[in-house]
Every structure is written in structure tokens, then in C-alpha cells.
Design an enzyme around this catalytic site. Structure first.
Site, PDB file in Angstrom:
ATOM      1  CE  LYS A  96      -1.662  -1.723 -15.194  1.00 31.94           C
ATOM      2  NZ  LYS A  96      -0.710  -0.971 -14.399  1.00 31.94           N
ATOM      3  NE  ARG A  97      -1.051 -11.906 -11.277  1.00 35.03           N
ATOM      4  CZ  ARG A  97      -0.584 -12.829 -10.450  1.00 35.03           C
ATOM      5  NH1 ARG A  97       0.726 -13.021 -10.334  1.00 35.03           N
ATOM      6  NH2 ARG A  97      -1.400 -13.594  -9.758  1.00 35.03           N
ATOM      7  CE  LYS A 143      -2.222  -4.979 -10.374  1.00 38.27           C
ATOM      8  NZ  LYS A 143      -1.124  -4.014 -10.162  1.00 38.27           N
ATOM      9  CE  LYS A 166       9.356  -2.587 -14.998  1.00 37.19           C
ATOM     10  NZ  LYS A 166       8.642  -3.792 -14.519  1.00 37.19           N
ATOM     11  CB  THR A 177       7.471  -0.888 -11.455  1.00 36.95           C
ATOM     12  OG1 THR A 177       6.821  -2.171 -11.455  1.00 36.95           O
ATOM     13  CG2 THR A 177       7.881  -0.543 -10.037  1.00 36.95           C
ATOM     14  CG  HIS A 179       5.943  -4.142  -1.913  1.00 34.17           C
ATOM     15  ND1 HIS A 179       6.691  -3.535  -2.899  1.00 34.17           N
ATOM     16  CD2 HIS A 179       6.821  -4.705  -1.072  1.00 34.17           C
ATOM     17  CE1 HIS A 179       7.965  -3.751  -2.667  1.00 34.17           C
ATOM     18  NE2 HIS A 179       8.077  -4.464  -1.552  1.00 34.17           N
TER      19      HIS A 179
HETATM   20  C1  26W Z   1       0.487 -12.832   0.508  1.00 33.21           C
HETATM   21  C2  26W Z   1       0.087 -12.717  -0.917  1.00 33.21           C
HETATM   22  C3  26W Z   1       0.676 -11.527  -1.537  1.00 33.21           C
HETATM   23  C4  26W Z   1       1.624 -11.688  -2.498  1.00 33.21           C
HETATM   24  C5  26W Z   1       2.198 -10.589  -3.100  1.00 33.21           C
HETATM   25  C6  26W Z   1       0.289 -10.267  -1.168  1.00 33.21           C
HETATM   26  C7  26W Z   1       0.841  -9.168  -1.735  1.00 33.21           C
HETATM   27  C8  26W Z   1       1.802  -9.316  -2.706  1.00 33.21           C
HETATM   28  C9  26W Z   1       2.470  -8.115  -3.302  1.00 33.21           C
HETATM   29  C10 26W Z   1       2.499  -7.010  -2.296  1.00 33.21           C
HETATM   30  C11 26W Z   1       1.858  -7.705  -4.571  1.00 33.21           C
HETATM   31  C12 26W Z   1       2.735  -6.736  -5.328  1.00 33.21           C
HETATM   32  O1  26W Z   1       3.495  -7.144  -6.167  1.00 33.21           O
HETATM   33  N1  26W Z   1       2.608  -5.432  -5.053  1.00 33.21           N
HETATM   34  C13 26W Z   1       3.140  -4.427  -5.958  1.00 33.21           C
HETATM   35  O2  26W Z   1       4.450  -4.037  -5.594  1.00 33.21           O
HETATM   36  C14 26W Z   1       5.004  -3.166  -6.554  1.00 33.21           C
HETATM   37  C15 26W Z   1       6.434  -2.892  -6.159  1.00 33.21           C
HETATM   38  O3  26W Z   1       6.491  -2.097  -5.039  1.00 33.21           O
HETATM   39  C16 26W Z   1       4.173  -1.900  -6.679  1.00 33.21           C
HETATM   40  O4  26W Z   1       4.712  -1.129  -7.712  1.00 33.21           O
HETATM   41  C17 26W Z   1       2.725  -2.243  -6.975  1.00 33.21           C
HETATM   42  O5  26W Z   1       1.939  -1.076  -6.957  1.00 33.21           O
HETATM   43  C18 26W Z   1       2.214  -3.237  -5.978  1.00 33.21           C
HETATM   44  O6  26W Z   1       0.909  -3.668  -6.326  1.00 33.21           O
END
Ligand code: 26W
Length: 831
Positions: free
Chosen positions: A563-564, A569, A675, A671, A371
Site C-alpha cells: 500500500k502507499r 498505515k 483483495k 481495499t 475517502h
Molecule cells: C488532495 C490530495 C489527496 C489525494 C488523494 C488527498 C486524499 C486522497 C485520497 C482520499 C487518498 C485515498 O486514496 N484514500 C483511500 O481511498 C480508498 C477508497 O475509498 C480507501 O479504501 C482508503 O482507506 C483511503 O485511504
């Protein structure tokens, strides 16, 4: 193996409502009395929520059991979605709607003198996720149940979900989300579904009766994982799948050694300590902190889930070679990727299967979704930590690595640099680390990115070596979102209009949305469509006024970035535009401007100082802009606290403009972009993530694209990027940055944002300055269209009509076919 014979088939409770008109109100007051212990005089809205939730759950139980029995009878291949996060949001109106009971329930509550919206609003969000990744898991569960795919969610029942965000003095303040405080009417605790999970200890070698070397993991510290089941109803209510979340329980109520020593308190303390494992969701997205408790969480849920899956498999089969034919496990990012080592351990150490067979089974079962491309988000664990917590797993990872590198060496002899790059172990001078993404790739039969550009970049950059080693293993699965929650429930006005125009089938089959394209010219449809958006905007404007004290006109352009909060971003780029627009107004207050309300919402990771400073900047800018009489309400800035699924459901339907402005090549998919466009917001965005595919669907004349492409960004990185040259060349940019940097928005502390601005001038890793001019140009174009409401509405309609590809039903269909090898099962009730 013979299937156990059932003595007597139980009669399942029906989902059909009692035909008698008062059946629903009666069921609600029964639960109010028997499950909550209240009458209508003393009941709170929350009590009504609990009662209605029980009414809905009652109607799901029969179908849940029927669904599970059907999978069992058919010996269906199951999909297990392993995720540390499930961002479910509220369940009540979703469940009722999927069961076809929403309207009846609203009427029933109203007939009892209760406002249904207040009842729905008293349900706390299940915020067991950070953002995109967790919400995607929730959309996937909805789609699997709707399509009739035997899919189970597996994760952790965190006692505390994503923190609550308040804004105090313009700054983020976190508080714990104790979402289970008043109980959870949806879940079924399974006291008897309890598996041991081991940590620490050491590995002893022994020879078995044939003289083969075997491994025992001994002297471990044990705790138990207890299951909680959460029914997941598909739309139409025919299939009800299950999400099983694990909670940590101490393995013995009282540790006997302590107890015998008479140290009662210590015994209870150690119980608390082991139960900490499922206590709290880590609120960091996109940086891996390498914390011990986090690794324990990962192993804890993976270990329990695999035991559960093998138990279910073994009811039918005794030959583990069949596992890949019956079980597909999807790893939602690397977070659960220790599962690969754990399954190997179970097969090799516990079931005594030889390594090669075990490896074939393991790689046949797992698939991994990546992701993010951000290097700091890729998980690695210090070898020393893993050795202490999971000593046997570390050995197994070393063995996987040894065999993998041997194979690579055979194909690319002499390429030691390649070996170093692809090794599962990073031989860092600051300490060796296990690279979980490499483990996930090597141990899976398929690896996927979440949008076309993201998959391409995976293949060309971070995982280029693996794409060479395993041609065809890396594939694309563009994300999607569920139209049930994100159109039908979030935007009942729009959903009603669509249904009135083309019938109700679109809810299950979003490709039908295309049919509204022919109404884009229809003046009546346009008027109705505009009226829906207007009503949604009025609703958000009321919220801004009542809750934040911000007066915004529903006639203004509702410009939304939700978003975060993260540098990549580029909320900061949005702020640069706001400040530019503001300084244009104060330079010439009499000029004509298109009124705008800029809405931000999003959480910053608690340890991410820059993201928190950006929140403070947004709020400081809002404070000045919203109160400057020269602006006269033509520009408003609002930061809505505590972004969550529920807040998103309120904001998205009211948006005119969707800000998707990440640096090209950084946002894996996005995503929220989907939406918003589905709800008739036009996108202003970069050629990043799924924006590219959204443009391809809606047509480039119906989206506002700006900025560097991913290739151009790479070019800059290679040739050298001098952000200051953009500052020197652009007067408005200079004014804007100088205002922020010199304390115009922070008179109480003029240097507050100096560092932020200096960062942009000296390094600007996300190319804000390079994209500034083009972003402003695109915003100008937005305004030139917005002043022509007919044109704007037509574009918005075409966006809605052409977004069908982004239904998570389509995404799940592709996973099912290309990765999992499963097909929908027709539910017995429809057969
Ligand atoms: C280890 C810490 C950590 C926690 C969460 C690292 C990375 C994450 C995720 C990968 C963050 C995340 O939510 N990524 C998002 O995933 C979505 C679903 O696929 C994408 O639409 C977003 O672009 C992406 O940032």
C-alpha cells in the site's frame, strides 16, 4: 423535443468470432500488418500487444455503439463518475477475458510461436491514480459495465501517470511514467469533441432586458479540452461503457498577438503552457498541497465534462428541471467538487435559471464520496487563488455560503460558533480558504463514507455539524473490488479451482462463493487449494530471487504489506516486529522459529520525507537481516519496487498473511485488505476501516485482530498519551527501538533513524508503541496457526468463501439504488 430520426441503421461489427478456426490468428496478423506495419519476423512483443489490443477493441466497438444507442433510445438516467484518478492497470487480458476471448487468444499467440504472457506484460500500466481512491474508480467502472448500469467515467488523460519508483541505495528514486510514449491502442481520440475552458479574467455585472442583475465572465484565458474515449467492457461483453478522459489543447495554434509581433517562439511557448494542464498526475495522496495547477486540473475536467453532459441531455430535453431525473454525478472525493459551482454558473449565468431552481437541480444531481478523515487531506483553496483563477466561481461559492448560513442561523439562532465551523469559508488568520468538503456536502443530496466505521466517524467527528443540519444525508457505502480482475485474472489457479468446484457463476455473482464453504473440510479440495497457493508462492519467490536477489523459501510464511507508505498505515510497526523477531533469533540462533518472508511494496509521496525514510529503514533492515548467517534464511525482508496494479496482481495471490495494521480510526476503508482475503490470505489487522466488516463476514476465529479500538485511541488523545511509558515497561520494545535508533541497521550513518525513533518516544501520533505488545501477541498467534497447515488452509478457504460482500458489484448495486436512482438496463443482445 423530437428525437432526430436515423436515416439508416448501420450494421454494427459483430463481437462473435468468425467460426473459422484461424480467424483470431488472422485478425492478429492483419493488425500486425495494417495497424502496426510489421510482419512476424520484425514484430516485438509490444507490437503483438498492439495488434491483439486492436483485435479486442474491434470486438468492443460494436457493443460500445450498441450500448450507447440503447441508453439513448431508452433515454436512460446516466451515472457520471467524476474522478481525478482512474487507476486502471493493464487492459489487455482484462478485456479479452471480459469478452470471453482470453483462452482463444492465448492459443492463437502460442500457435504463432509467441508467448502470450510476454505479450500481456509488454502493456504499460495505465497508472492514472495514486492508490485506493483511483483503483476504486477502476473497479466501479468494471462493475457498472458488468451490471449493465449506464455509467460513464470522466477524468483527465494525464500524459504522465503515477511516477515510477526505483530503489537506489535503499532509497526511493522517482522517474516520470511516460506511459503514452508508444501510443495507446485502446483509446479513440475525438478530435471533434472539443470544449472551451476558461480561466482568470473578471466578472462584469449587467442588467438583462427585464432589468435583472446578470453576470458575465470576461477577458478570460481560454484553452480547449479534447475527448479521448476508452471502452469499458463488462464481463460477458454485452455492455460496453465509456470512460472519457480530457486532454488540454491550446485554444489557438498560434497566439495572434505574439505572431503579429513576430515572436513565433513565444507563441508556441504559450501553447505549451496551456497544454501543461493535463501533463501530470499529482503524486500526493492524503496531503492537499494547494497548488495552482492542481486547481486548474480540477476545473478543467469538470468544466468539459459538464458541457458534455448537458449537450447529451439537451439532445432529448429542453427543461433543465428534469436534470436530476436523467443525470447523477458522483464526486470521487472533493477533487471535482468545483463542479457544484460550475453547474450553478451554467444554469444561472448561461441558461438564466433563477437561483432557487438552479440550486434544486444542482443538489439533485450531485453526490459526494469522502475517502479520508485525515485533516491534512481535506482540500481547501486560498480565496485569493480562487479569485484569480475562477473569479465567478468564488462569487457563486460566497452566495451558496450566504444562503446556507442564513438557513443554519434560522434553525440554530445565536450559535455563531456553529456558523464559523460549518462555513464554506475558513476565516483563517493566515488567509481565508474555501473548504471544498463543505461545498461538496452542501451541494449534494447524499454524502457517503466508504466503510461502516468511517461513516460513523464522519458523522461523529469531522462532519458532526452537517449530520445535525442534514439528518440522513450522510450514508454508508462500504467499498468493494472487482472479482474479475482481483480473483479471476490475478489468480487463475484459484479461479479455476473455484469454477471446477461450484461452476462459473461466481464471477458475476460473488455470493455464490459461499458454496465452497462446504468444501473447507474436503481433503481433496484442501489439497488443491494448498497447491494453488503453493504455486503462486513459488512464482513470487522466483521473482524475489531473479529480480531482487533475495532467496526465500515458498515454505515460509509470506507476510505482505502493500500500500502507499504513510505513517498512519504503520509500515513502521511492521518493521518493529521484524526487528524484534530478528533480535530474538540472534539472541538464541538455535531456537525453533517459523520461517517468514516479509514483503513490502508501496510508494511514498515525493515530498513526504518521513515516508521516504521509512522506505530506507525497511531496506536497511532487509540488508542486514537477509545477510546475517545466524538467521539462516528463516527471516527475509523484501521491498518490491514500483508498487502498481500489475505488481499487486502478482503479489496478492502469493500472500499468506495480509497486514492491515493502520491506527484504528485512520484508514477509511482499505481495499487491498479485501483483495488479499479473497485470495486466501489471512488478515492480521486492527479494528479499522473495512477490517471490521471483514471480521464480521469471515468470523473472528478466522482473522487476527489486535490493538486499540478507535474509541480507545480517542480516549488516549483526550486523556493524554505517554508513549515513553510503553518503552519503559517493555524490554523487547526497548531493545528494538534502541537498535534502530542507535544505528544498528545504518552503520554508515548511525544517526539516520534517530529522529524516527525519537518521534515515536515523544509524540507517536499513530500509537505504534501502544499497539506494539498486542501486535506481537497477534503475530505469535499467527505462527501458532501457520505451523498447523490443515488449520491454516481451512481458515484461508473460509476467508475466500465468505468475502462475497466485498465485490464492487454489491457496492455499485447499493449506490445505484440508494444514491443514483438507476437500475441496470438489459443489453439488447440479451433481451
Ligand atoms: C488532495 C490530495 C489527496 C489525494 C488523494 C488527498 C486524499 C486522497 C485520497 C482520499 C487518498 C485515498 O486514496 N484514500 C483511500 O481511498 C480508498 C477508497 O475509498 C480507501 O479504501 C482508503 O482507506 C483511503 O485511504
Amino acid at each position: 423535443m423530437d428525437r432526430p430520426k436515423r436515416i439508416k441503421k448501420l450494421t454494427l461489427p459483430p463481437i462473435e468470432l468468425d467460426a473459422k478456426e484461424d480467424a483470431l490468428p488472422q485478425a492478429i496478423s492483419n493488425h500486425l500488418a495494417f495497424s502496426v506495419g510489421k510482419d512476424d519476423l520484425t514484430a516485438t512483443n509490444h507490437d503483438f500487444f498492439v495488434s491483439v489490443a486492436h483485435v479486442a477493441r474491434d470486438r468492443m466497438v460494436g457493443r460500445l455503439m450498441e450500448t450507447m444507442r440503447h441508453y439513448y433510445d431508452e433515454d436512460a438516467k446516466r451515472v457520471y463518475y467524476f474522478s481525478l484518478e482512474f487507476l486502471m492497470g493493464r487492459a489487455l487480458s482484462n478485456s479479452l477475458d471480459n469478452l470471453g476471448l482470453l483462452e482463444e487468444t492465448k492459443k492463437s499467440l502460442a500457435s504463432m510461436g509467441i508467448d502470450p504472457e510476454e505479450v500481456f506484460d509488454s502493456e504499460p500500466d495505465a497508472g492514472l491514480g495514486n492508490g485506493g481512491l483511483g483503483r476504486l474508480a477502476a473497479c466501479f467502472l468494471d462493475s457498472m459495465a458488468t451490471l449493465g448500469i449506464p455509467g460513464y467515467g470522466y477524468g483527465i488523460r494525464y500524459e504522465y501517470g503515477m511516477f515510477y519508483q526505483r530503489i537506489e541505495n535503499g532509497r526511493q528514486v522517482e522517474s516520470p511514467d511516460n506511459w503514452l510514449r508508444y501510443g495507446n491502442p485502446w483509446e479513440f481520440p475525438r478530435q471533434e469533441v472539443l470544449y472551451p475552458v476558461k480561466f482568470h479574467g473578471r466578472v462584469v455585472e449587467y442588467a438583462d432586458e427585464k432589468g435583472l442583475l446578470r453576470y458575465h465572465w470576461v477577458d478570460t484565458e481560454d484553452l480547449m479540452a479534447m475527448a479521448y474515449d476508452n471502452p469499458i467492457p463488462g464481463f460477458g461483453g454485452e455492455t460496453v461503457n465509456n470512460m472519457r478522459l480530457w486532454s488540454a489543447k491550446s485554444s489557438h495554434e498560434f497566439d495572434l498577438t505574439y505572431f503579429n509581433e513576430g515572436n513565433y517562439i513565444k507563441a508556441v511557448e504559450s501553447k505549451n503552457e496551456s497544454e501543461n494542464i493535463s501533463k501530470v498526475l499529482y503524486p500526493d495522496d492524503s496531503t492537499s498541497m494547494g497548488r495552482e495547477l492542481r486547481l486548474k486540473q480540477q476545473y478543467f475536467f469538470v468544466c468539459a465534462s459538464l458541457q458534455d453532459i448537458l449537450y447529451r441531455f439537451s439532445k432529448f430535453h429542453d427543461n433543465c428541471d428534469l436534470l436530476p431525473e436523467k443525470v447523477a454525478i458522483q464526486l470521487n472525493d472533493t477533487h471535482p467538487s468545483i463542479a457544484i459551482a460550475e453547474l450553478m454558473r451554467l444554469l444561472v449565468d448561461v441558461r438564466f435559471i433563477d437561483w432557487d431552481r438552479a440550486w434544486k437541480i444542482t443538489t439533485g444531481v450531485f453526490a459526494y464520496t469522502n475517502h479520508t478523515l485525515m485533516p491534512e487531506a481535506l482540500e481547501t483553496w486560498p480565496v485569493e487563488l480562487m479569485e484569480r483563477i475562477l473569479p465567478r466561481h468564488l462569487q457563486i461559492i460566497y452566495e451558496i455560503n450566504r444562503r446556507f448560513l442564513k438557513d443554519v442561523m434560522r434553525s440554530w439562532p445565536g450559535d455563531n460558533d456553529l456558523l464559523r465551523r460549518v462555513s464554506l469559508v475558513d476565516e483563517n488568520p493566515s488567509g481565508k480558504r474555501v473548504r471544498m468538503a463543505h461545498l461538496a456536502i452542501v451541494g449534494s443530496h447524499k454524502v457517503n463514507g466508504v466503510a461502516e466505521l468511517h461513516t460513523k466517524l464522519m458523522k461523529e467527528t469531522i462532519f458532526a455539524d452537517f449530520d445535525r443540519i442534514y439528518p440522513g444525508k450522510i450514508v454508508n457505502m462500504t467499498n468493494g473490488v472487482t472479482p474479475r480482475r482481483w480473483i479471476k485474472q490475478a489468480n487463475p489457479g484459484l479461479a479455476g479451482l473455484i469454477t471446477a468446484t461450484i461452476g462459473p457463476e461466481w464471477v458475476r455473482d460473488l455470493s455464490r462463493l459461499r458454496e465452497i464453504e462446504s468444501f473447507a473440510q474436503d481433503p481433496v479440495f484442501r489439497k488443491d487449494f494448498a497447491a494453488v497457493k503453493r504455486a503462486n508462492k513459488e512464482c513470487l519467490a522466483r521473482f524475489l530471487r531473479d529480480r531482487l536477489g533475495i532467496e526465500s523459501s515458498p515454505d515460509s510464511l509470506f507476510d505482505v504489506q502493500i500500500k502507499r507508505i504513510h505513517e498512519y498505515k504503520r509500515q513502521l510497526l511492521n518493521v518493529l516486529h521484524i526487528v524484534t523477531a530478528y533480535s530474538r533469533i540472534i539472541r538464541d540462533p538455535a531456537q525453533q522459529v517459523v520461517p517468514r518472508t516479509v514483503v513490502f511494496s508501496g510508494k511514498a509521496a515525493p515530498g513526504y520525507a518521513t515516508a521516504k525514510l521509512i522506505i530506507k529503514l525497511i531496506n536497511d533492515v532487509a540488508e542486514i537481516v537477509n545477510h546475517d548467517h545466524r538467521v539462516a534464511g528463516r527471516l527475509n525482508v523484501a521491498f518490491i519496487p514500483n508498487y502498481s496494479v500489475s505488481n499487486a496482481e502478482m503479489i496478492i495471490p502469493a500472500a499468506d498473511l495480509s497486514e492491515q495494521i493502520s491506527t484504528a480510526g485512520t484508514e477509511a476503508s482499505g481495499t487491498g485488505n479485501m483483495k488479499l482475503a479473497m485470495n486466501g490470505a489471512l488478515t492480521i489487522g486492527t479494528l479499522d476501516g473495512a477490517n471490521i466488516e471483514i471480521r464480521a463476514e469471515v468470523g473472528e476465529e478466522n482473522i487476527f485482530i489486535f490493538g486499540l479500538t478507535a474509541d480507545e485511541v480517542l480516549d488516549f488523545k483526550r486523556k493524554g498519551y505517554v508513549p515513553r511509558s510503553f518503552y519503559s515497561a517493555n524490554e523487547e520494545l526497548r531493545t528494538t527501538l534502541d537498535m534502530i535508533g542507535s544505528g544498528y541497521f545504518s552503520p554508515d550513518e548511525p544517526g539516520r533513524f534517530r529522529g524516527l525513533v525519537d518521534g515515536l518516544l515523544t509524540s507517536d501520533p499513530f500509537f505504534l508503541l501502544a499497539d506494539y505488545a498486542s501486535y506481537l501477541e497477534a503475530q505469535k498467534k499467527v505462527e501458532s496457526v501457520f505451523v498447523d497447515p490443515d488449520r491454516w488452509i481451512q481458515m484461508a478457504i473460509l476467508n475466500v468463501a465468505r468475502m462475497s460482500r466485498f465485490s464492487s458489484d454489491r457496492t455499485i448495486g447499493e449506490y445505484a439504488q440508494k444514491i443514483w436512482g438507476v437500475s441496470p438496463l438489459i443489453p439488447p443482445s440479451r433481451a
